[in-house]
Write a protein that holds these residues in place. Structure first.
Motif, PDB file in Angstrom:
ATOM      1  N   ALA A  41       0.824  -1.202   0.000  1.00 22.92           N
ATOM      2  CA  ALA A  41       0.000   0.000   0.000  1.00 22.92           C
ATOM      3  C   ALA A  41       0.857   1.250   0.000  1.00 22.92           C
ATOM      4  O   ALA A  41       2.079   1.208  -0.212  1.00 22.92           O
ATOM      5  N   ALA A  42       0.182   2.398   0.244  1.00 20.46           N
ATOM      6  CA  ALA A  42       0.856   3.697   0.217  1.00 20.46           C
ATOM      7  C   ALA A  42       1.930   3.810   1.283  1.00 20.46           C
ATOM      8  O   ALA A  42       2.845   4.615   1.155  1.00 20.46           O
ATOM      9  N   VAL A  43       1.810   3.006   2.342  1.00 18.17           N
ATOM     10  CA  VAL A  43       2.820   3.067   3.405  1.00 18.17           C
ATOM     11  C   VAL A  43       4.192   2.692   2.865  1.00 18.17           C
ATOM     12  O   VAL A  43       5.202   3.356   3.137  1.00 18.17           O
ATOM     13  N   LEU A  44       4.248   1.620   2.082  1.00 18.33           N
ATOM     14  CA  LEU A  44       5.516   1.212   1.474  1.00 18.33           C
ATOM     15  C   LEU A  44       6.004   2.259   0.486  1.00 18.33           C
ATOM     16  O   LEU A  44       7.209   2.541   0.410  1.00 18.33           O
ATOM     17  N   GLU A  45       5.087   2.834  -0.279  1.00 20.31           N
ATOM     18  CA  GLU A  45       5.465   3.869  -1.236  1.00 20.31           C
ATOM     19  C   GLU A  45       6.134   5.046  -0.530  1.00 20.31           C
ATOM     20  O   GLU A  45       7.192   5.529  -0.959  1.00 20.31           O
ATOM     21  N   GLN A  46       5.542   5.527   0.554  1.00 24.09           N
ATOM     22  CA  GLN A  46       6.131   6.640   1.308  1.00 24.09           C
ATOM     23  C   GLN A  46       7.467   6.256   1.905  1.00 24.09           C
ATOM     24  O   GLN A  46       8.405   7.064   1.939  1.00 24.09           O
ATOM     25  N   GLN A  47       7.563   5.020   2.339  1.00 25.97           N
ATOM     26  CA  GLN A  47       8.827   4.550   2.911  1.00 25.97           C
ATOM     27  C   GLN A  47       9.942   4.555   1.862  1.00 25.97           C
ATOM     28  O   GLN A  47      11.071   4.975   2.139  1.00 25.97           O
ATOM     29  N   LEU A  48       9.619   4.103   0.654  1.00 25.35           N
ATOM     30  CA  LEU A  48      10.625   4.078  -0.409  1.00 25.35           C
ATOM     31  C   LEU A  48      11.023   5.486  -0.831  1.00 25.35           C
ATOM     32  O   LEU A  48      12.204   5.754  -1.103  1.00 25.35           O
ATOM     33  N   VAL A  49      10.063   6.395  -0.926  1.00 24.94           N
ATOM     34  CA  VAL A  49      10.371   7.778  -1.298  1.00 24.94           C
ATOM     35  C   VAL A  49      11.290   8.413  -0.260  1.00 24.94           C
ATOM     36  O   VAL A  49      12.259   9.108  -0.607  1.00 24.94           O
ATOM     37  N   ARG A  50      10.998   8.185   1.030  1.00 27.81           N
ATOM     38  CA  ARG A  50      11.861   8.738   2.082  1.00 27.81           C
ATOM     39  C   ARG A  50      13.261   8.156   1.997  1.00 27.81           C
ATOM     40  O   ARG A  50      14.259   8.869   2.187  1.00 27.81           O
ATOM     41  N   LYS A  51      13.335   6.870   1.696  1.00 28.86           N
ATOM     42  CA  LYS A  51      14.657   6.235   1.607  1.00 28.86           C
ATOM     43  C   LYS A  51      15.440   6.792   0.417  1.00 28.86           C
ATOM     44  O   LYS A  51      16.657   7.002   0.505  1.00 28.86           O
ATOM     45  N   ILE A  52      14.751   7.056  -0.697  1.00 26.71           N
ATOM     46  CA  ILE A  52      15.424   7.635  -1.863  1.00 26.71           C
ATOM     47  C   ILE A  52      15.981   9.005  -1.531  1.00 26.71           C
ATOM     48  O   ILE A  52      17.132   9.327  -1.857  1.00 26.71           O
ATOM     49  N   LYS A  53      15.169   9.821  -0.874  1.00 31.35           N
ATOM     50  CA  LYS A  53      15.627  11.169  -0.529  1.00 31.35           C
ATOM     51  C   LYS A  53      16.773  11.130   0.470  1.00 31.35           C
ATOM     52  O   LYS A  53      17.690  11.951   0.431  1.00 31.35           O
ATOM     53  N   ALA A  54      16.747  10.143   1.386  1.00 22.79           N
ATOM     54  CA  ALA A  54      17.815  10.039   2.386  1.00 22.79           C
ATOM     55  C   ALA A  54      19.131   9.606   1.750  1.00 22.79           C
ATOM     56  O   ALA A  54      20.204  10.117   2.102  1.00 22.79           O
ATOM     57  N   VAL A  55      19.067   8.682   0.808  1.00 22.16           N
ATOM     58  CA  VAL A  55      20.289   8.179   0.178  1.00 22.16           C
ATOM     59  C   VAL A  55      20.857   9.184  -0.811  1.00 22.16           C
ATOM     60  O   VAL A  55      22.066   9.421  -0.858  1.00 22.16           O
ATOM     61  N   THR A  56      19.985   9.797  -1.609  1.00 22.80           N
ATOM     62  CA  THR A  56      20.462  10.703  -2.663  1.00 22.80           C
ATOM     63  C   THR A  56      20.707  12.116  -2.167  1.00 22.80           C
ATOM     64  O   THR A  56      21.337  12.904  -2.871  1.00 22.80           O
ATOM     65  N   LYS A  57      20.158  12.437  -0.997  1.00 23.89           N
ATOM     66  CA  LYS A  57      20.375  13.749  -0.384  1.00 23.89           C
ATOM     67  C   LYS A  57      19.938  14.897  -1.303  1.00 23.89           C
ATOM     68  O   LYS A  57      20.747  15.727  -1.716  1.00 23.89           O
ATOM     69  N   GLY A  58      18.642  14.883  -1.616  1.00 25.09           N
ATOM     70  CA  GLY A  58      18.108  16.036  -2.329  1.00 25.09           C
ATOM     71  C   GLY A  58      17.694  15.788  -3.760  1.00 25.09           C
ATOM     72  O   GLY A  58      17.144  16.687  -4.396  1.00 25.09           O
ATOM     73  N   TRP A  59      17.945  14.607  -4.310  1.00 27.01           N
ATOM     74  CA  TRP A  59      17.500  14.345  -5.681  1.00 27.01           C
ATOM     75  C   TRP A  59      15.969  14.279  -5.722  1.00 27.01           C
ATOM     76  O   TRP A  59      15.329  13.802  -4.778  1.00 27.01           O
ATOM     77  N   ASP A  60      15.387  14.751  -6.823  1.00 30.13           N
ATOM     78  CA  ASP A  60      13.941  14.678  -6.976  1.00 30.13           C
ATOM     79  C   ASP A  60      13.523  13.265  -7.355  1.00 30.13           C
ATOM     80  O   ASP A  60      14.197  12.590  -8.150  1.00 30.13           O
ATOM     81  N   ALA A  61      12.408  12.824  -6.797  1.00 29.67           N
ATOM     82  CA  ALA A  61      11.910  11.478  -7.071  1.00 29.67           C
ATOM     83  C   ALA A  61      10.397  11.517  -7.245  1.00 29.67           C
ATOM     84  O   ALA A  61       9.683  12.009  -6.365  1.00 29.67           O
ATOM     85  N   ASN A  62       9.929  11.023  -8.383  1.00 29.32           N
ATOM     86  CA  ASN A  62       8.496  10.902  -8.652  1.00 29.32           C
ATOM     87  C   ASN A  62       8.145   9.433  -8.798  1.00 29.32           C
ATOM     88  O   ASN A  62       8.878   8.667  -9.440  1.00 29.32           O
ATOM     89  N   VAL A  63       7.029   9.049  -8.189  1.00 23.53           N
ATOM     90  CA  VAL A  63       6.646   7.633  -8.216  1.00 23.53           C
ATOM     91  C   VAL A  63       5.308   7.481  -8.916  1.00 23.53           C
ATOM     92  O   VAL A  63       4.412   8.319  -8.801  1.00 23.53           O
ATOM     93  N   ASN A  64       5.215   6.417  -9.671  1.00 23.62           N
ATOM     94  CA  ASN A  64       3.976   6.043 -10.334  1.00 23.62           C
ATOM     95  C   ASN A  64       3.986   4.533 -10.470  1.00 23.62           C
ATOM     96  O   ASN A  64       5.009   3.886 -10.229  1.00 23.62           O
TER      97      ASN A  64
END
Length: 396
Positions: free
Chosen positions: A233-256
Motif C-alpha cells: 500500500a501507500a505506506v511502502l510507497e512513502q517509505q521508499l520515497v523517504r529512503k530515496i531522498k535520504a540516500v540521494t540527499k536532495g535528488w527529486d523522485a516521482n513515483v507512479n
C-alpha cells in the motif's frame, strides 16, 4: 433467374453503374477503416510479454548533481532491495508505456541490416522485475562481466526478421563501421511496450551495468522499476520515497505505477480509435441513406413494370425477391471491384501489417456492405411487393 436479374440490371445500366460505383467506394473506405481496427484488435490479443502489476516506477532526477552519481545509484538500489516488501529492483533507460522511445536500425548481421528496432538499456534484474519470458538462451548476468562484446537479449520478432529459422542465440551483430559488436545471449517471447494496442516490434535489451550510469548527461533522469509484494500500500510507497531522498540527499523522485501508466497510455491510444470508429459509423449511415433513397426512387420509377408483373400473376414475394436479388447482384459487382483494389494492399505491403490483417479486413468490409445492402433493400422490396396492378395502372 440469375440471367434474368443480369438482364434487368443491364437494361438500367446507367443508374446501376452509379450505384455500383458508390458501393465500390464505400467498400474501399470501409476496408481501410477495417484494416486499422482489425490490426489494433489483432495486437490487443497478442501477449504483452511482461507483467505490469505490482511494479512501481521511480523517476529520479539528480539535477546538476554529478558527484558520485554512479555510487549513489548503486547504494540506492541496494537500499531498496533490502526494504521489506520489495521483491526486485532494476535500472533502465526507458520504461513500458512511456511516451518516448529509442529506435535505431544501425545493427547488421553479415550483409543484412536490422529492421527498425526499439532499444532498452537495462541491468541484470530487468527479467525479474517485469517477468520476461525467456524462450531461448538466457538473460544476461554476472557471467557476462568479462565479455569483450556488448551483451544483448532480443525478442522473438527481432530474431525472426533478422535470422529467419536460424537460432539467434550466439549470433554477433555489428554496426555499419564494424568497430562495435553485440552478442545475443537470449531471446524473450515478446515485448509490447507501447500500449495494449501496440504491435510486437523488434526489440533489443542491452546490458548496461549500474556502474555505467556515469555516462548519463546532467539532464537525463534515472528510472528505477521496483517490483513489490502483492497488496503493498501507500505506506511502502512513502517509505521508499523517504529512503530515496535520504540516500540521494536532495535528488527529486516521482513515483507512479506501471498499471497507472498503462491506463493513461490506453486512454491516449483509444482517442483516435474512437474517432476512427465514429468515422466508420458515419460512413455506414450515409451509405445506408443513399442506398435506401436510390431504391425508393427506383420503385417509384418502375411502378408500371411492377403492376404489369402483378397483373400477369407474379406474387408479392416474387416481386420482393426480384428487387432484393437485383440489389445483391449489384452489390456483388461493386464489392468485386473493391476486392480487386483491396488485394493490392498485402501485395504492395501498404501499412506494413501482417497479411491475415488485410484478409480479415476484407471479410469484415464485405460482410458489412452486404448486410447494409440487404437491410436497405428489405423495406423498399416490401413496398414493391405491396403495389397492386390497379393502383399502378391508374397512376399511369
Amino acid at each position: 433467374m440469375i440471367r434474368h436479374l443480369f438482364t434487368l440490371i443491364w437494361n438500367r445500366k446507367r443508374s446501376n453503374f452509379l450505384l455500383m460505383a458508390e458501393i465500390l467506394l464505400s467498400f474501399f473506405v470501409l476496408f481501410v477503416v477495417s484494416v486499422l481496427l482489425v490490426n489494433n484488435y489483432y495486437n490487443y490479443r497478442q501477449p504483452m510479454g511482461f507483467t505490469s502489476d505490482n511494479v512501481w516506477e521511480f523517476n529520479i532526477n539528480p539535477g546538476q548533481d554529478t558527484i558520485n552519481r554512479k555510487e549513489t545509484l548503486r547504494r540506492l538500489v541496494q537500499e531498496l532491495k533490502a526494504t521489506p516488501g520489495v521483491a526486485a529492483v532494476t535500472w533502465t533507460s526507458n520504461t513500458p508505456f512511456s511516451f518516448s522511445n529509442n529506435n535505431t536500425d544501425e545493427y547488421r548481421y553479415k550483409d543484412k541490416g536490422a529492421p527498425q528496432t526499439e532499444i532498452f538499456d537495462t541491468d541484470d534484474d530487468m527479467v525479474k522485475v517485469l517477468g520476461l519470458n525467456v524462450v531461448a538462451g538466457r538473460w544476461y548476468d554476472s557471467r557476462d562481466d568479462a565479455s569483450s562484446r556488448h551483451t544483448i537479449v532480443v525478442n522473438q520478432r527481432f530474431a525472426d526478421e533478422m535470422f529467419g529459422q536460424e537460432s539467434a542465440v550466439g549470433k554477433v551483430l555489428t554496426n555499419d563501421k564494424h568497430d562495435e559488436e553485440w552478442q545475443i545471449v537470449g531471446v524473450v517471447e515478446a515485448f509490447r511496450s507501447g500500449s495494449d494496442f501496440a504491435s510486437n516490434d523488434p526489440t533489443i535489451f542491452i546490458r548496461r551495468a549500474l556502474q555505467d550510469t556515469a555516462r548519463m548527461s546532467n539532464t537525463e533522469q534515472a528510472t528505477l522499476l521496483v517490483r513489490v509484494q502483492p497488496g503493498s500500500a501507500a505506506v511502502l510507497e512513502q517509505q521508499l520515497v523517504r529512503k530515496i531522498k535520504a540516500v540521494t540527499k536532495g535528488w527529486d523522485a516521482n513515483v507512479n505505477t506501471l498499471a497507472e501508466n498503462r491506463k493513461d497510455k490506453l486512454k491516449f491510444v483509444m482517442t483516435p480509435l474512437i474517432a476512427l470508429g465514429l468515422v466508420g459509423l458515419f460512413l455506414i449511415i450515409n451509405v445506408a441513406l443513399g442506398l435506401f433513397g436510390v431504391l425508393w426512387y427506383n420503385i417509384n420509377q418502375r411502378k408500371a413494370e411492377i403492376g404489369l408483373r402483378r397483373a400477369l400473376g407474379a406474387t408479392g414475394n416474387a416481386i420482393s425477391r426480384q428487387f432484393l436479388g437485383e440489389m445483391l447482384v449489384v452489390t456483388t459487382l461493386g464489392v468485386a471491384g473493391g476486392l480487386l483494389l483491396a488485394v493490392q494492399f498485402p501485395l504492395l505491403g501498404v501499412f506494413g501489417l501482417a497479411t491475415p490483417v488485410y484478409f480479415m479486413a476484407m471479410l469484415l468490409a464485405t460482410v458489412l456492405v452486404f448486410t447494409l445492402t440487404a437491410i436497405c433493400a428489405l423495406q423498399p422490396s416490401r413496398i414493391a411487393a405491396a403495389i397492386q396492378p390497379a393502383v399502378s395502372l391508374r397512376e399511369e
